[in-house]
Design a protein around this motif. Structure first.
Motif, mmCIF file in Angstrom:
data_model
loop_
_atom_site.group_PDB
_atom_site.id
_atom_site.type_symbol
_atom_site.label_atom_id
_atom_site.label_comp_id
_atom_site.label_asym_id
_atom_site.label_seq_id
_atom_site.Cartn_x
_atom_site.Cartn_y
_atom_site.Cartn_z
ATOM 1 N N UNK A 255 -4.969 -8.592 -30.090
ATOM 2 C CA UNK A 255 -3.732 -9.097 -30.678
ATOM 3 C C UNK A 255 -3.238 -8.219 -31.822
ATOM 4 N N UNK A 256 -4.151 -7.744 -32.683
ATOM 5 C CA UNK A 256 -3.745 -6.875 -33.788
ATOM 6 C C UNK A 256 -3.210 -5.540 -33.260
ATOM 7 N N UNK A 257 -3.828 -5.020 -32.208
ATOM 8 C CA UNK A 257 -3.358 -3.755 -31.637
ATOM 9 C C UNK A 257 -1.980 -3.928 -31.014
ATOM 10 N N UNK A 258 -1.765 -5.038 -30.323
ATOM 11 C CA UNK A 258 -0.455 -5.294 -29.715
ATOM 12 C C UNK A 258 0.612 -5.501 -30.783
ATOM 13 N N UNK A 259 0.282 -6.192 -31.864
ATOM 14 C CA UNK A 259 1.246 -6.381 -32.946
ATOM 15 C C UNK A 259 1.611 -5.053 -33.605
ATOM 16 N N UNK A 260 0.628 -4.163 -33.753
ATOM 17 C CA UNK A 260 0.921 -2.849 -34.342
ATOM 18 C C UNK A 260 1.852 -2.049 -33.431
ATOM 19 N N UNK A 261 1.653 -2.138 -32.124
ATOM 20 C CA UNK A 261 2.549 -1.442 -31.195
ATOM 21 C C UNK A 261 3.968 -1.991 -31.285
ATOM 22 N N UNK A 262 4.100 -3.283 -31.457
ATOM 23 C CA UNK A 262 5.438 -3.865 -31.588
ATOM 24 C C UNK A 262 6.137 -3.373 -32.849
ATOM 25 N N UNK A 263 5.396 -3.207 -33.937
ATOM 26 C CA UNK A 263 6.010 -2.661 -35.151
ATOM 27 C C UNK A 263 6.423 -1.209 -34.958
ATOM 28 N N UNK A 264 5.650 -0.449 -34.176
ATOM 29 C CA UNK A 264 6.035 0.937 -33.889
ATOM 30 C C UNK A 264 7.340 0.989 -33.109
ATOM 31 N N UNK A 265 7.481 0.118 -32.118
ATOM 32 C CA UNK A 265 8.715 0.098 -31.322
ATOM 33 C C UNK A 265 9.902 -0.294 -32.195
ATOM 34 N N UNK A 266 9.706 -1.299 -33.056
ATOM 35 C CA UNK A 266 10.806 -1.740 -33.921
ATOM 36 C C UNK A 266 11.208 -0.647 -34.906
ATOM 37 N N UNK A 267 10.234 0.031 -35.515
ATOM 38 C CA UNK A 267 10.558 1.094 -36.480
ATOM 39 C C UNK A 267 11.122 2.328 -35.802
ATOM 40 N N UNK A 268 10.862 2.505 -34.504
ATOM 41 C CA UNK A 268 11.370 3.678 -33.797
ATOM 42 C C UNK A 268 12.800 3.484 -33.319
ATOM 43 N N UNK A 269 13.226 2.263 -33.132
ATOM 44 C CA UNK A 269 14.563 2.003 -32.611
ATOM 45 C C UNK A 269 15.576 1.669 -33.693
ATOM 46 N N UNK A 270 15.143 1.055 -34.782
ATOM 47 C CA UNK A 270 16.054 0.656 -35.848
ATOM 48 C C UNK A 270 15.553 1.155 -37.187
ATOM 49 N N UNK A 271 16.468 1.323 -38.120
ATOM 50 C CA UNK A 271 16.126 1.727 -39.481
ATOM 51 C C UNK A 271 15.893 0.493 -40.339
ATOM 52 N N UNK A 272 15.642 0.733 -41.615
ATOM 53 C CA UNK A 272 15.391 -0.384 -42.529
ATOM 54 C C UNK A 272 16.634 -1.246 -42.699
ATOM 55 N N UNK A 273 17.798 -0.619 -42.649
ATOM 56 C CA UNK A 273 19.043 -1.368 -42.812
ATOM 57 C C UNK A 273 19.469 -2.092 -41.551
ATOM 58 N N UNK A 274 18.802 -1.846 -40.421
ATOM 59 C CA UNK A 274 19.160 -2.501 -39.177
ATOM 60 C C UNK A 274 19.991 -1.658 -38.245
ATOM 61 N N UNK A 275 20.383 -0.453 -38.662
ATOM 62 C CA UNK A 275 21.172 0.427 -37.798
ATOM 63 C C UNK A 275 20.271 1.116 -36.781
ATOM 64 N N UNK A 276 20.900 1.652 -35.742
ATOM 65 C CA UNK A 276 20.144 2.346 -34.703
ATOM 66 C C UNK A 276 19.624 3.678 -35.228
ATOM 67 N N UNK A 277 18.385 3.979 -34.911
ATOM 68 C CA UNK A 277 17.763 5.207 -35.380
ATOM 69 C C UNK A 277 18.189 6.373 -34.492
ATOM 70 N N UNK A 278 18.519 7.503 -35.125
ATOM 71 C CA UNK A 278 19.031 8.645 -34.362
ATOM 72 C C UNK A 278 17.907 9.430 -33.690
ATOM 73 N N UNK A 279 16.885 9.799 -34.465
ATOM 74 C CA UNK A 279 15.815 10.645 -33.945
ATOM 75 C C UNK A 279 14.608 9.763 -33.622
ATOM 76 N N UNK A 280 14.460 9.452 -32.343
ATOM 77 C CA UNK A 280 13.365 8.612 -31.901
ATOM 78 C C UNK A 280 12.195 9.471 -31.434
ATOM 79 N N UNK A 281 11.042 8.854 -31.355
ATOM 80 C CA UNK A 281 9.834 9.572 -30.945
ATOM 81 C C UNK A 281 9.914 9.877 -29.450
#
Length: 888
Positions: A255-281
Motif C-alpha cells: 500500500x505504501x509503495x502504491x501510494x508513492x507511485x500515485x504521488x509521482x503521477x500527480x507531481x508529474x502531470x500537475x504543478x503545485x498551483x494545479x496547472x499542467x506540467x510542461x516537461x513530464x518524465x
C-alpha cells in the motif's frame, strides 16, 4: 573499553609514534572508532592536548561516552584528525587543509593522524592518495582491507554460524522490478544520446544502484549545466527517482509503495498551483511504466463490478447419502464459521473492491526464523538447565532504514502465528488499507492534486470475535487455552505491541515496561560504529540481518572474535536475483577494487617536499608605495599584507586560499562587508544562490547602502563555483532569437500580457537597478575561488593595510546602556537631517558631543563621519542659508 583484537594491536603499533604523521585507511566495520579511542587514551596526559576534528555531533557524543569525558577536550598542544574521508577528496579548498596549514605554522613538531574507512572516496581523480597526503602534510600511509593478512588471520579464527536465506520475489514484484530496470536502461540511454560530448560511457545500470550515482552524473554535467535543456535535467532527476523505486519496492509494504507511485503521477502531470506540467518524465510514457503502475495496484486490491443483490439467499444442496460430507460438517463446524467470518467484507471497504494486500515475502521468512530460534531456545533449556555463560537470548533484527524497522516491528507486534503463509500480517495490512482509503477520500473531497501525508493510526481497537460460544466444543476450548498460554510466553518486540495476552498474565514490570532479555526482539536500523556498541551491550546470540549490509557483516565478525566462548548464529536474508543481491555484490567488488588501486598507488607514489610558504615574509614587508613621496618610492611598512575576514565567511573556501597565497587572514566580526582589503576598500562576496536569496529578501540593498556610507570603494563580488558554468544565462534565455523577423506580414499585436511580461525580473535587471541606486558600488565577477584570491592580491598591490579595530567598529551596534544618557529629542533631530539614518545615528552620536558640534564641522569632517555623499548632503542642508547670505 572494548577488547582489542590482534590486528587492532598491530595497527596501533604502527601509528602510535608521536614523531610521525600517518594516514590509516581501514575497511568499514573493522572498528575504526575503537582504534581512535584507544589511540587517544595512549596520548592522554596532563601535558598534551588532543583535538578531534571533522566528527559529527553524534560521533562526538559516542566517543566521549567511550572515553568517559565531556566534549573530548583535555589541555595540551596536539591534533588528531578524524574522518577526512567524508568528503569526496581533500583538496586545497578543503577546510581540513586550511586547519593543517595554520597548525603547522605554529607547531613544527606536533603530529597529525588522519583516518578514513571510505576507500571509494579516495580513488577518484588523478593521484588522489598523493594529493591527500600533500594537503594534510602526512608522510606515511597504512592500508588495512578485509583481505589483509593480519585481519584475515584474526577474523577467521572464530567464525559465526551464518545461515544464508535466499528469498524469491513474488511474481508481481518480479514484474515491477524488471520494468523499473528497463525504465532505468531507457533513461540512461536517452541521457547518453542527448549529451554525446560528455564522457558518460562508464555509467551503467549497476552503478545506478548506489546513491553516489546521482553525484557522479551531476559532476559530469556541472560544467555545461546552464547549456543543457530541461529534458536533460528531467532525465537526471528521473534516474534518482527510479533508484528510489527499486529500494522502496523491497522495503515498503504494497500500500505504501502504491501510494508513492500515485504521488509521482500527480507531481508529474500537475504543478503545485494545479496547472499542467510542461516537461513530464519520459519513462512514465513507456509500456514498462504501465506495468509498474498496474501491477502495483493489483498487489493492493482489485476493482470489480458490483454484484446484483438477490432477495432470497441461495440454498446449498447436500447429498443425504454422502457420509463424508456429514462428517465434515460435524468436525469442521468451527472452521467453516471462521471462513465465513473471513469472507465477510469489512464495512469500510467499498463494494466494488476486493482487497489483495500482498505481503512482503521476507515477513513470512522472518516469522519462520523467529519460530526456529524459539524452538532452539526451548531445546537448549530442556537439555541443560544452566544458562549460557556469555551472551543473552535477545534476538537482534537489523534493517536498512528506520522506516523498515518500524514496519517490521508492526508486523511482529500484530502477527497471527496461526494464519497461513502470506496472510500472517493481514490485520496490519487491513489497518493500512483503511488509512489509505481515508487518505484517498480526503484528497478527493478537497480536490488537491498534491500529496498529503496520510494520518497515522497508532493502535487499532481490538475486534471481538463474532463466533458464538455455544458452537465451540470443550476440546476446542481446551486447545485455545493451551495456545494462549504458549503465546503468553512468546517473544515481544521492543517498540511494538505485545501479543494478545490477558493483563493478569503479563510477567514483566507493569510500571516501567521492562522485559526479560529472553522475551525481547530488538529491531534496529544500520547506522555507523554505534552498531558495535549495541552488540557489546545486548550481547545477542541470535542476529537476523533482514537486509544485507557489508559493514555489519564485518562488525559481527569482530564481535564474535571479541567474545570467545560465545556461540553466535546469524541469519542472512536476501532477495534472490534482484537489485538487493546485485547491490551487495557490487559494493563488495567496488571496495576491493578501491583498495587494490590504493595499494598500487602507494607502491609507486613519490612523497612531496613540504615548503613553508610564509618563510619569506620579510621580503613582503617592504612593498607599500607612497605616492606622497617624490617619485613614488617605496617606504618601509611594519605591517604584513593582511585581509580582515568576517567570521561567517570561514564556512567558505576563500579564506583558505587567501592564506595559501601568502596573505595574513585576520578573523573578525564585521557589521559592514565580508572582506576588508584596504582602509577604503570593502568587499561583499556573493555566491549565485546567495545573490538570488539576497535580492529576494532585500538584504543586498541594505549591505550596499552601508558599504557606500562607510567606505570610499565599495565592491560587490559575484563568485561562481569551480568547474561550473561561468554564466548567468540559462538555456531558456539562450534559445531566444534576437534576429529581425523575415516574415512578409508583421506579427499580430497581442492584447494581453505575454509570458515574459508575467515572469519575475531576472538577476541581470535587478543588478542594473542596484547600480542605478548605488553608482559608487563596483561589481567584480569571479569564475572560482582561485580567481578571487588572485583578484584580491592585485587589488591590494601598492595599497595601505586595513586596521582591524576600525573595521570592527564601523557599523557596530552599541549596547542599550551606551545611549542611556543621550537626549532623545536631539537624537530625533539628528534623524531628520539628510544622510543620518536609523542605522548610523548611534555612530554619529558617539562621534560628536552635540548637534552644535555636528553643525560646526566642515565638509570634510562630516564626510569622515557620514561618508562622502551623505556628508555632502548633510553639509549642504545645514549651510544652505549661509551661501544665500554670502551671495547677497
Amino acid at each position: 573499553m572494548p577488547i582489542l583484537l590482534p590486528f587492532h594491536k598491530s595497527i596501533l603499533e604502527e601509528i602510535h609514534d608521536p614523531a610521525t604523521s600517518d594516514l590509516l585507511i581501514l575497511a568499514r566495520g573493522l572498528g575504526l572508532r575503537r582504534t581512535i579511542c584507544t589511540l587517544m587514551q595512549i596520548y592522554d596526559s596532563k601535558q598534551s592536548l588532543i583535538l578531534l576534528l571533522n566528527v559529527s555531533p553524534e560521533e562526538e557524543i559516542a566517543i566521549g561516552d567511550e572515553l568517559g569525558i565531556m566534549g573530548c577536550r583535555r589541555p595540551g598542544l596536539r591534533i588528531v584528525g578524524y574522518e577526512m574521508g567524508k568528503r569526496d577528496r581533500v583538496t586545497a579548498l578543503s577546510l581540513e587543509a586550511f586547519i593543517v596549514r595554520l597548525y603547522r605554522e605554529k607547531n613544527k613538531t606536533g603530529f597529525l593522524k588522519a583516518f578514513s574507512d571510505k576507500p571509494e572516496h579516495i580513488t577518484s581523480g588523478m593521484s588522489p592518495l598523493k594529493n591527500i597526503m600533500k594537503e594534510l602534510q602526512l608522510r606515511r600511509v597504512h592500508i588495512y582491507p578485509r583481505f589483509h593478512e593480519d585481519v584475515k588471520n584474526t577474523l577467521e579464527t572464530r567464525k559465526a554460524d551464518v545461515i544464508e536465506l535466499y528469498q524469491r520475489l513474488t511474481e508481481p514484484m518480479e514484474a515491477i522490478h524488471h520494468a523499473i530496470v528497463q525504465c532505468m536502461t531507457i533513461t540512461l540511454s536517452e541521457l547518453k544520446r542527448s549529451n554525446k560530448t560528455l564522457e558518460l560511457d562508464d555509467l551503467n545500470v549497476e552503478s545506478a544502484y548506489f546513491r553516489s550515482f546521482d553525484a557522479v552524473v551531476r559532476r559530469q554535467l556541472d560544467p555545461v549545466w546552464h547549456k543543457v535543456g530541461p529534458r536533460t535535467k528531467q532525465l537526471v532527476g528521473d534516474l534518482a527517482t527510479l533508484r528510489r523505486l527499486l529500494t522502496y519496492l523491497l522495503s515498503y509494504d504494497a500500500l505504501a509503495f502504491h501510494a508513492y507511485l500515485e504521488t509521482l503521477v500527480a507531481s508529474n502531470t500537475t504543478t503545485v498551483t494545479g496547472a499542467a506540467k510542461q516537461h513530464q518524465s519520459p519513462w512514465m510514457l513507456t509500456d514498462a511504466a504501465n506495468i509498474i503502475f498496474s501491477t502495483a495496484k493489483r498487489r493492493c486490491y482489485v476493482l470489480t463490478a458490483p454484484k446484483p443483490t438477490s432477495s432470497l439467499p441461495e440454498r446449498q444442496v447436500i447429498d443425504v447419502d454422502n457420509e463424508d460430507a456429514w462428517a465434515a460438517l460435524g468436525s469442521n463446524g468451527r472452521d467453516s464459521g471462521k471462513k465465513k467470518e473471513e469472507k465477510k467484507p469489512k464495512p469500510w471497504v467499498p463494494d466494488n473492491m476486493s482487497p489483495v494486500l500482498e505481503e512482503l515475502p521476507k515477513w513470512d521468512l522472518l516469522a519462520d526464523v523467529l519460530q526456529e530460534i524459539e524452538e532452539e531456545l526451548m531445546r537448549q533449556e530442556a537439555v541443560s538447565t544452566r544458562l549460557p555463560i556469555r551472551g543473552t537470548n535477545t534476538v537482534l533484527v537489523m534493517t536498512s532504514s528506520p522506516r523498515s524497522s518500524t514496519l517490521v516491528s508492526e508486523f511482529l507486534g500484530e502477527m497471527d502465528g496461526t494464519a497461513p503463509k502470506g496472510s500472517r500480517g493481514r490485520s496490519m495490512m487491513e489497518r493500512k488499507l483503511r488509512t489509505y482509503l481515508y487518505w484517498k477520500g480526503q484528497n478527493a473531497r478537497q480536490k488537491q492534486p498534491r500529496y498529503q501525508q496520510p494520518p497515522r493510526f497508532s493502535t487499532m481497537q481490538p475486534q471481538s470475535s463474532s463466533q458464538p460460544e455455544g458452537e465451540i466444543s470443550e476440546a476446542l476450548k481446551k486447545k485455545d487455552k493451551t495456545r494462549q498460554e504458549r503465546s503468553a510466553n512468546r517473544r515481544r518486540v521492543r517498540g511494538g505491541a505485545p501479543m494478545t495476552v490477558a493483563p493478569t498474565e503479563i510477567d514483566f514490570d507493569t510500571h516501567y515496561g521492562l522485559l526479560a532479555p529472553s522475551q525481547m526482539v530488538v529491531v534496529r536500523a544500520y547506522t555507523d560504529d554505534t552498531d558495535d556498541q549495541i552488540l557489546a551491550e545486548l550481547q545477542p546470540r541470535f542476529i537476523v540481518m533482514f537486509e544485507p549490509n557489508l559493514d555489519f557483516v564485518r562488525r559481527v565478525e569482530v564481535y564474535r572474535n571479541s567474545n570467545p566462548g560465545m556461540g553466535v548464529r546469524v541469519y542472512f536474508m536476501v532477495y534472490q536475483l534482484c537489485c538487493e543481491e546485485h547491490k551487495y555484490l557490487a559494493g563488495l567488488r567496488r571496495e576491493k577494487e578501491s583498495f587494490e588501486k590504493l595499494i598500487k598507488e602507494r607502491g609507486s607514489m613519490l612523497l612531496p617536499i613540504f615548503e613553508d610558504k610564509h618563510a619569506g615574509k620579510n621580503d613582503a614587508v617592504i612593498k607599500t608605495i607612497s605616492t606622497r613621496l617624490a617619485g613614488g618610492r617605496k617606504e618601509l611598512s611594519t605591517v604584513p599584507s593582511q585581509v580582515i575576514v568576517d567570521m561567517r565567511e570561514f564556512r567558505s573556501t576563500l579564506p583558505s586560499l587567501l592564506h595559501a597565497s601568502g596573505l595574513l587572514v585576520i578573523p573578525a566580526t564585521l557589521t559592514v562587508g565580508d572582506y576588508i582589503l584596504t582602509p577604503d576598500m570593502c568587499v561583499e562576496r556573493k555566491s549565485i544562490p546567495d545573490l538570488v536569496a539576497s535580492f529576494n529578501s532585500g538584504r543586498l540593498y541594505t549591505q550596499c547602502e552601508l558599504m557606500s556610507v562607510h567606505y570610499k570603494q565599495p565592491i560587490l563580488l559575484i563568485e561562481f563555483e569551480e568547474n561550473k558554468s561561468f554564466s548567468l544565462e540559462t538555456a531558456a534565455e539562450s534559445a531566444k532569437s534576437y534576429a529581425k523577423p523575415t516574415s512578409k506580414y508583421p506579427a499580430k499585436k497581442s492584447t494581453g500580457p505575454t509570458d515574459s511580461d508575467r515572469a519575475p525580473p531576472s538577476i541581470q535587471s535587478k543588478l542594473v537597478l542596484l547600480m542605478l541606486h548605488f553608482p559608487r558600488v563596483r561589481i567584480i565577477w569571479s569564475s572560482s575561488p582561485y580567481g578571487t584570491a588572485d583578484i584580491f592580491n592585485d587589488l591590494k598591490a601598492n595599497a595601505f593595510e586595513p586596521d582591524p579595530n576600525r573595521a570592527i567598529a564601523i557599523g557596530a551596534k552599541q549596547d542599550t546602556e551606551a545611549g542611556a544618557g543621550i537626549n532623545a529629542a536631539a537624537e530625533e533631530l539628528l534623524r531628520c537631517l539628510p544622510g543620518v539614518t536609523a542605522k548610523n545615528v548611534k555612530y554619529v552620536t558617539n562621534r560628536v558631543g552635540s548637534v552644535r558640534d555636528l553643525c560646526e564641522l566642515d565638509r570634510k569632517g562630516e564626510q569622515d563621519i557620514l561618508g562622502v555623499e551623505p556628508g555632502n548632503a548633510c553639509y549642504d542642508f545645514m549651510h544652505q542659508g549661509e551661501r544665500k547670505t554670502g551671495s547677497l
